[in-house]
Design a protein around this motif. Structure first.
Motif, short mmCIF file in Angstrom:
data_model
loop_
_atom_site.label_atom_id
_atom_site.label_comp_id
_atom_site.label_asym_id
_atom_site.label_seq_id
_atom_site.Cartn_x
_atom_site.Cartn_y
_atom_site.Cartn_z
N GLU A 8 -25.96 -45.15 85.88
CA GLU A 8 -25.15 -45.17 84.67
C GLU A 8 -25.00 -43.76 84.09
O GLU A 8 -23.92 -43.36 83.64
N VAL A 9 -26.11 -43.03 84.11
CA VAL A 9 -26.09 -41.66 83.58
C VAL A 9 -25.14 -40.79 84.41
O VAL A 9 -24.34 -40.02 83.86
N ALA B 27 -22.57 -41.74 86.23
CA ALA B 27 -21.18 -42.15 86.02
C ALA B 27 -20.61 -41.51 84.75
O ALA B 27 -19.49 -40.99 84.74
N LYS B 28 -21.41 -41.51 83.70
CA LYS B 28 -20.96 -40.90 82.44
C LYS B 28 -20.96 -39.37 82.55
O LYS B 28 -20.10 -38.70 81.98
N ARG C 210 -20.29 -37.60 85.15
CA ARG C 210 -19.10 -37.17 85.89
C ARG C 210 -17.85 -37.19 85.01
O ARG C 210 -16.84 -36.57 85.35
N GLN C 211 -17.93 -37.91 83.91
CA GLN C 211 -16.82 -37.94 82.95
C GLN C 211 -17.03 -36.94 81.82
O GLN C 211 -16.20 -36.83 80.92
N ASP D 280 -19.39 -37.01 79.56
CA ASP D 280 -19.85 -37.68 78.34
C ASP D 280 -21.05 -36.92 77.76
O ASP D 280 -22.11 -36.84 78.37
N ASP E 31 -23.03 -37.69 75.51
CA ASP E 31 -24.18 -38.53 75.15
C ASP E 31 -25.27 -38.55 76.22
O ASP E 31 -26.40 -38.95 75.93
N VAL E 32 -24.93 -38.16 77.45
CA VAL E 32 -25.93 -38.24 78.52
C VAL E 32 -26.49 -36.86 78.90
O VAL E 32 -27.23 -36.74 79.88
#
Length: 210
Positions: A8-9, A11-12, A14-15, A17, A19-20
């Motif tokens: 999950e971390v 995936a975010k 790579r965007q 995000d 928050d991660v």
């Protein structure tokens, strides 16, 4: 609070995000996680150009895991921090070949280096080892692409273009793969600029953006 699964971390991450960011730093330092997980977390820090990211990568240069060390070298390059050759130069002596040649590529790209005679010999040896390794795998597009990266770092742009073009001839889908990597843009732009000035033509046929 339970930390999210690394999938999950990533995936975010790579965007991009924000928050991660801290989760990526935690994963990169978590010695209970497999090396590939820690290295992937480090690589994703390239999207987070902050002092915390750089400090994490700097620490990772001396990690016990070779893949982590290798990834730290390549990711520091992407972060566009002012690179201090003294930070990466010791890794030219690394016992693991993959780390040594990654360090050679990194140090070769640093301009106006002031090296002692012995240091220059070590760097030259690392560059030769890198080129020899990539020539061995030059039947694959990645081998040719990596040769192009080194020749570009050495200021041998014609040879860089030659090898990059060969990588596409081997696999024309490789162009699309490279174009998806944000870290490749400056490299490709430099090759395209040289191509245009030398040939007087418009953008080269291998320019990824049409």
């Amino acid at each position: 609070k339970k930390r999210p699964h690394f999938g999950e971390v990533f995936a975010k991450g790579r965007q991009g995000d924000q928050d991660v960011h801290e989760d990526l730093i935690f994963l990169s330092k978590d010695t209970l996680s497999p090396g590939i997980v820690r290295a992937t977390a480090l690589s994703l820090l390239s999207s987070y150009p902050a002092k915390k990211s750089f400090a994490t990568l700097e620490t990772a240069l001396s990690d016990a895991d070779a893949l982590v060390r290798q990834t730290a070298i390549s990711t520091i390059n992407l972060l566009q921090f002012d690179k201090d050759a003294t930070l990466i130069f010791p890794l030219l002596y690394d016992p693991v070949k993959a780390v040594r040649i990654q360090a050679a590529l990194s140090v070769a790209a640093i301009k106006n280096l002031k090296l002692t005679h012995d240091q220059k010999e070590v760097l030259d040896s690392g560059i030769k080892e890198y080129i020899s390794t990539m020539e061995y795998s030059s039947d694959f597009p990645s081998g040719r692409y990596n040769l192009a990266l080194m020749y570009h770092s050495l200021g041998k742009t014609d040879k860089a273009i030659e090898n990059y073009e060969q990588s596409i001839k081997i696999d024309n889908l490789f162009l699309k793969a490279v174009s998806l990597d944000p870290g490749s843009f400056d490299f490709l732009f430099a090759l395209a600029d040289h191509y245009i000035k030398k040939t007087g033509r418009t953008m080269p046929p291998w320019w990824p953006i049409k």
